[in-house]
Design a protein around this motif. Structure first.
Motif, mmCIF file in Angstrom:
data_model
loop_
_atom_site.group_PDB
_atom_site.id
_atom_site.type_symbol
_atom_site.label_atom_id
_atom_site.label_comp_id
_atom_site.label_asym_id
_atom_site.label_seq_id
_atom_site.Cartn_x
_atom_site.Cartn_y
_atom_site.Cartn_z
ATOM 1 N N VAL A 38 26.860 32.632 35.608
ATOM 2 C CA VAL A 38 27.119 31.320 35.344
ATOM 3 C C VAL A 38 28.236 30.762 36.042
ATOM 4 N N GLY A 39 29.544 31.351 36.250
ATOM 5 C CA GLY A 39 30.577 31.066 36.949
ATOM 6 C C GLY A 39 30.120 30.747 38.432
ATOM 7 N N VAL A 40 29.465 31.654 38.866
ATOM 8 C CA VAL A 40 28.980 31.659 40.322
ATOM 9 C C VAL A 40 27.923 30.360 40.576
ATOM 10 N N TYR A 41 26.934 30.010 39.949
ATOM 11 C CA TYR A 41 26.043 28.906 39.747
ATOM 12 C C TYR A 41 26.868 27.763 39.633
ATOM 13 N N THR A 42 28.174 27.756 38.816
ATOM 14 C CA THR A 42 28.883 26.593 38.566
ATOM 15 C C THR A 42 29.741 26.188 39.625
ATOM 16 N N ALA A 43 30.551 27.078 40.304
ATOM 17 C CA ALA A 43 31.314 26.956 41.259
ATOM 18 C C ALA A 43 31.040 27.263 42.586
ATOM 19 N N GLY A 44 29.833 28.018 43.032
ATOM 20 C CA GLY A 44 29.568 28.589 44.236
ATOM 21 C C GLY A 44 29.594 27.551 45.055
ATOM 22 N N GLY A 45 29.053 26.469 45.018
ATOM 23 C CA GLY A 45 28.799 25.366 45.693
ATOM 24 C C GLY A 45 30.462 24.299 46.113
ATOM 25 N N VAL A 46 31.118 24.585 45.113
ATOM 26 C CA VAL A 46 32.227 23.923 45.030
ATOM 27 C C VAL A 46 33.477 24.561 45.830
ATOM 28 N N SER A 47 33.508 25.916 45.467
ATOM 29 C CA SER A 47 34.893 26.805 45.917
ATOM 30 C C SER A 47 34.350 28.022 46.576
ATOM 31 N N GLY A 48 32.994 28.391 46.522
ATOM 32 C CA GLY A 48 32.691 29.601 46.862
ATOM 33 C C GLY A 48 32.618 30.785 45.708
ATOM 34 N N ALA A 49 32.913 30.144 44.537
ATOM 35 C CA ALA A 49 32.912 31.087 43.392
ATOM 36 C C ALA A 49 34.105 32.131 43.529
ATOM 37 N N HIS A 50 35.171 31.869 43.762
ATOM 38 C CA HIS A 50 36.287 32.576 44.105
ATOM 39 C C HIS A 50 36.713 32.699 42.737
ATOM 40 N N MET A 51 36.408 33.555 41.826
ATOM 41 C CA MET A 51 36.753 33.867 40.330
ATOM 42 C C MET A 51 37.850 35.075 40.275
ATOM 43 N N ASN A 52 37.951 35.704 41.376
ATOM 44 C CA ASN A 52 38.539 37.015 41.665
ATOM 45 C C ASN A 52 39.671 37.092 42.630
ATOM 46 N N PRO A 53 40.836 37.156 42.291
ATOM 47 C CA PRO A 53 42.007 37.499 43.486
ATOM 48 C C PRO A 53 41.596 38.657 44.419
ATOM 49 N N ALA A 54 40.854 39.737 44.201
ATOM 50 C CA ALA A 54 40.523 40.734 45.003
ATOM 51 C C ALA A 54 39.356 40.067 46.038
ATOM 52 N N PHE A 55 38.448 39.229 45.666
ATOM 53 C CA PHE A 55 37.493 38.875 46.415
ATOM 54 C C PHE A 55 38.153 37.707 47.301
ATOM 55 N N SER A 56 39.069 36.998 46.980
ATOM 56 C CA SER A 56 39.689 36.152 47.672
ATOM 57 C C SER A 56 40.738 36.796 48.930
ATOM 58 N N PHE A 57 41.312 37.667 48.594
ATOM 59 C CA PHE A 57 41.927 38.520 49.217
ATOM 60 C C PHE A 57 40.969 39.137 50.532
ATOM 61 N N ALA A 58 39.829 39.722 50.037
ATOM 62 C CA ALA A 58 39.060 40.289 50.838
ATOM 63 C C ALA A 58 38.541 39.434 51.964
ATOM 64 N N MET A 59 38.441 38.201 51.387
ATOM 65 C CA MET A 59 37.706 36.988 52.398
ATOM 66 C C MET A 59 38.899 36.694 53.341
ATOM 67 N N CYS A 60 40.116 36.818 52.845
ATOM 68 C CA CYS A 60 41.199 36.347 53.840
ATOM 69 C C CYS A 60 41.403 37.379 54.782
ATOM 70 N N LEU A 61 41.019 38.743 54.539
ATOM 71 C CA LEU A 61 41.368 39.895 55.577
ATOM 72 C C LEU A 61 39.947 39.917 56.529
ATOM 73 N N MET A 62 39.006 39.227 56.237
ATOM 74 C CA MET A 62 37.811 39.014 56.918
ATOM 75 C C MET A 62 37.761 37.815 57.615
ATOM 76 N N GLU A 63 39.117 37.159 57.576
ATOM 77 C CA GLU A 63 39.025 35.679 58.158
ATOM 78 C C GLU A 63 37.997 34.717 57.949
ATOM 79 N N GLN A 64 37.503 34.984 56.644
ATOM 80 C CA GLN A 64 36.277 33.813 56.204
ATOM 81 C C GLN A 64 37.246 33.072 55.114
ATOM 82 N N PHE A 65 38.294 33.047 55.155
ATOM 83 C CA PHE A 65 39.018 32.240 54.081
ATOM 84 C C PHE A 65 40.419 31.914 54.464
ATOM 85 N N PRO A 66 41.002 30.837 54.650
ATOM 86 C CA PRO A 66 42.471 30.678 55.022
ATOM 87 C C PRO A 66 43.347 31.475 53.946
ATOM 88 N N TRP A 67 44.415 31.766 54.787
ATOM 89 C CA TRP A 67 45.394 32.536 54.085
ATOM 90 C C TRP A 67 46.187 31.417 53.191
#
Length: 197
Positions: free
Chosen positions: A23-52
């Motif tokens: 439900v969280g991914v359906y709700t926030a996927g289009g708005v924020s990419g459904a970043h509900m987890n700092p580990a996911f946000s960190f991984a996306m930053c490492l892969m240069e798919q999200f700004p630090w």
């Protein structure tokens, strides 16, 4: 916990958590990419798919969201929590209620093994999510990505939850732990304690 497993158990808890992720991914996927987890946000930053520069903002919002969610659960189950705990809020023992909000390790788990448990579980989650999102892989039918992520979460929880309850998400564990600290469970919520006495 408060029903002594007469109205649910660890499997129904895992299922509910996985569906909440969906439900969280359906709700926030289009708005924020459904970043509900700092580990996911960190991984996306490492892969240069999200700004630090957005990373600390997202982490604060993720922690705040999980804190508020824990407060909502506390309000919803206030009567049950106080009735079950015989008027006390405890982290360990036969009438503990802190595990409603955060996960606690089994009494046989060492700090080193608990840390490794979470690194491996979160790593499996990250690899799975990255695989689901990678357009070079076999595509998940459009619109079903949240369902597949929920199934991934459920499979990790049911196969790897015995040691520490499988938080897989620093915000999902720390935010509610901070809530229980301020709500009256006290500093014991930050100690390495067994889930049940």
């Amino acid at each position: 916990v408060t029903s002594s497993e007469t109205r649910g158990n660890v499997v129904t808890s895992y299922l509910g958590g996985a569906l909440a992720v969906m439900v969280g991914v359906y709700t926030a996927g289009g708005v924020s990419g459904a970043h509900m987890n700092p580990a996911f946000s960190f991984a996306m930053c490492l892969m240069e798919q999200f700004p630090w520069w957005k990373f600390p903002i997202f982490v604060v919002v993720q922690m705040l969201g999980s804190f508020i969610s824990a407060a909502a659960v506390y309000i919803l189950y206030y009567d049950a929590i106080w009735y079950y705990g015989n008027g006390t809020l405890t982290v360990s023992g036969p009438r503990e209620t802190a595990s409603i909000f955060a996960t606690y390790p089994a009494d046989y788990v060492s700090i080193a093994n608990g840390f490794l448990d979470q690194v491996i579980g979160t790593g499996v989650l990250m690899v799975g999510v990255m695989g689901i999102l990678d357009t070079r892989n076999k595509a998940v039918p459009k619109g079903l990505e949240p369902v597949v992520v929920a199934l991934l979460v459920l499979s990790i929880e049911t196969s790897m939850g015995a040691n520490c309850g499988c938080p897989l998400n620093p915000a999902r564990d720390l935010g509610p732990r901070l809530f229980t600290y301020v709500a009256g469970w006290g500093p014991e919520v930050f100690r390495w304690v067994q889930r049940r006495g």
